[in-house]
Design a protein around this motif. Structure first.
Motif: not given
Length: 170
Positions: A20-44
């Protein structure tokens, strides 16, 4: 945290076994979830599709610095969309008259009246990282994916491209 990483890795491996191939693996989803609740924001960044992490306070300071620059931004008390709509209509009529492109006015007015379209852009930032050590700067990027003037902008772009392509390269 180790337990959460372990569970994410197990779920990712399990999905791979089932093919079952998705657009993201579970580790990536988990990392994005942590990022959403943190005080850090990614800038390209400007190189290689990378990102830098900044705190929300730092990002707010960058936005305030950009928006307070009088050369780039001026404050307006009132934006009259009705007057802008009349100007768009006049311009569309003139373009249709000159180009004899049927339906241009209707397309321009349809885009203008779409509920999802806007004249207000979002201010996003791009981090310029190819500077000397510690001399990192930010570039303002205006994002307006569904502009009320998209039909007019596309016409300008097409016209300029056709004109520029008529010149031989030096």
């Amino acid at each position: 945290v180790n337990c959460a990483i372990h569970r994410a890795c197990i779920r990712g491996r399990s999905r791979c076994r089932r093919h079952v191939w998705g657009n993201m693996n579970e580790v990536e989803k988990w990392g994005l979830k942590l990022l959403r609740v943190s005080s850090w924001k990614p800038i390209p960044t400007d190189k290689h599709g990378g990102y830098v992490l900044v705190t929300q306070q730092q990002l707010a300071a960058v936005h305030n610095d950009i928006l307070s620059h009088p050369v780039w931004y001026q404050e307006h008390d009132d934006v009259n969309l009705e007057i802008m709509a009349l100007d768009v209509k006049k311009l569309a009529f003139n373009i249709q008259r000159v180009t004899e492109e049927t339906g241009f006015v209707q397309r321009a007015l349809h885009q203008w009246h779409l509920p999802s379209s806007s004249v207000f852009a979002q201010l996003q930032t791009l981090c310029k990282t190819h500077k000397e050590q510690g001399a990192i700067t930010h570039r303002n990027v205006h994002a307006l994916p569904n502009s009320k003037m998209a039909v007019l902008s596309q016409w300008v772009s097409r016209t300029l491209q056709q004109h520029l392509l008529s010149y031989p390269l030096i």
